[in-house]
Design a protein around this motif. Structure first.
Motif, PDB file in Angstrom:
ATOM      1  N   VAL A  20      26.398 -12.181  19.291  1.00 40.54           N
ATOM      2  CA  VAL A  20      26.706 -13.369  18.503  1.00 40.54           C
ATOM      3  C   VAL A  20      27.757 -14.184  19.234  1.00 40.54           C
ATOM      4  CG1 VAL A  20      28.387 -12.127  17.041  1.00 40.54           C
ATOM      5  CG2 VAL A  20      27.408 -14.285  16.247  1.00 40.54           C
ATOM      6  N   GLN A  26      35.361 -20.606  13.198  1.00 33.47           N
ATOM      7  CA  GLN A  26      33.979 -20.705  12.741  1.00 33.47           C
ATOM      8  C   GLN A  26      33.782 -19.864  11.483  1.00 33.47           C
ATOM      9  OE1 GLN A  26      31.199 -18.917  15.483  1.00 33.47           O
ATOM     10  NE2 GLN A  26      29.624 -20.404  14.961  1.00 33.47           N
ATOM     11  N   VAL A  30      28.231 -16.528  10.359  1.00 33.66           N
ATOM     12  CA  VAL A  30      27.491 -16.297  11.606  1.00 33.66           C
ATOM     13  C   VAL A  30      27.626 -14.834  12.025  1.00 33.66           C
ATOM     14  CG1 VAL A  30      27.248 -16.988  14.023  1.00 33.66           C
ATOM     15  CG2 VAL A  30      27.831 -18.697  12.289  1.00 33.66           C
ATOM     16  N   GLY A 127      25.786 -20.181  15.618  1.00 30.05           N
ATOM     17  CA  GLY A 127      25.895 -21.028  14.431  1.00 30.05           C
ATOM     18  C   GLY A 127      25.847 -22.482  14.821  1.00 30.05           C
ATOM     19  N   VAL A 160      22.254 -19.886  12.696  1.00 30.31           N
ATOM     20  CA  VAL A 160      22.754 -19.796  11.325  1.00 30.31           C
ATOM     21  C   VAL A 160      23.349 -21.143  10.938  1.00 30.31           C
ATOM     22  CG1 VAL A 160      24.357 -18.600   9.788  1.00 30.31           C
ATOM     23  CG2 VAL A 160      23.249 -17.343  11.659  1.00 30.31           C
TER      24      VAL A 160
END
Length: 176
Positions: A20, A26, A30, A127, A160
């Motif tokens: 990821v 963020q 995510v 994301g 995402v």
């Protein structure tokens, strides 16, 4: 027990992981989605932060990467990495997923692609960076990390969305 150490010892990174890509601040959505897929596949999770304020100058034969800063006034990558580690620890507490935080440098899409190739990753998760579905689609089509990854490697990518979804009748590509 999940691994919470920050390290760059690639020999200790899980093989065939879910990777990821994250940035400081963020949404943890995510990371939690990535962890859900890692758990479904029974593999480890690598939480990758790409420091875009540094670039690779050269790599030693033993794999040690030498970097240099682009901007000496940039926010400390160590501080960003610590922020990501703390957010990940909070988001994945009790998840049962083995995870590590790993820092890369340079172009985010290329850095994540090369890590995925080295570790034979199963899935890449990123994301959106802007709020709203319309901006997410626009970013995907105009050069986001997700789009660039989709064109440069073979693995599936989960994007995402962050923020609120657009309604069915909302105009997605209005002129700004």
């Amino acid at each position: 027990m999940a691994e919470h150490r920050i390290h760059d010892d690639e020999a200790r990174l899980p093989r065939t992981p879910v990777i990821v890509g994250v940035i400081p601040g963020q949404s943890t959505r995510v990371t939690t989605e990535a962890a859900r897929y890692a758990k479904l596949h029974g593999v480890g999770l690598i939480v990758a932060h790409v420091d875009v304020t540094r670039f690779v100058t050269y790599e030693d034969p033993d794999g040690y990467v030498h970097t240099a800063p682009i901007d000496l006034g940039a926010v400390s990558s160590a501080a960003q990495l610590e922020q990501i580690r703390d957010a990940t620890a909070a988001a994945l507490a009790g998840s049962g997923v083995e995870w590590v935080v790993h820092q890369l440098v340079g172009d985010p899409a290329l850095a994540i692609k090369h890590l995925a190739d080295r570790l034979d990753a199963r899935l890449l998760v990123v994301g959106t960076r802007r709020r709203g579905f319309g901006e997410s689609i626009r970013e995907f089509l105009t050069g986001s990390v997700a789009a660039r990854l989709a064109h440069r490697q073979k693995r599936p990518i989960l994007v995402v969305p962050l923020g609120e979804s657009a309604s069915d009748d909302e105009e997605l590509w209005t002129e700004a």
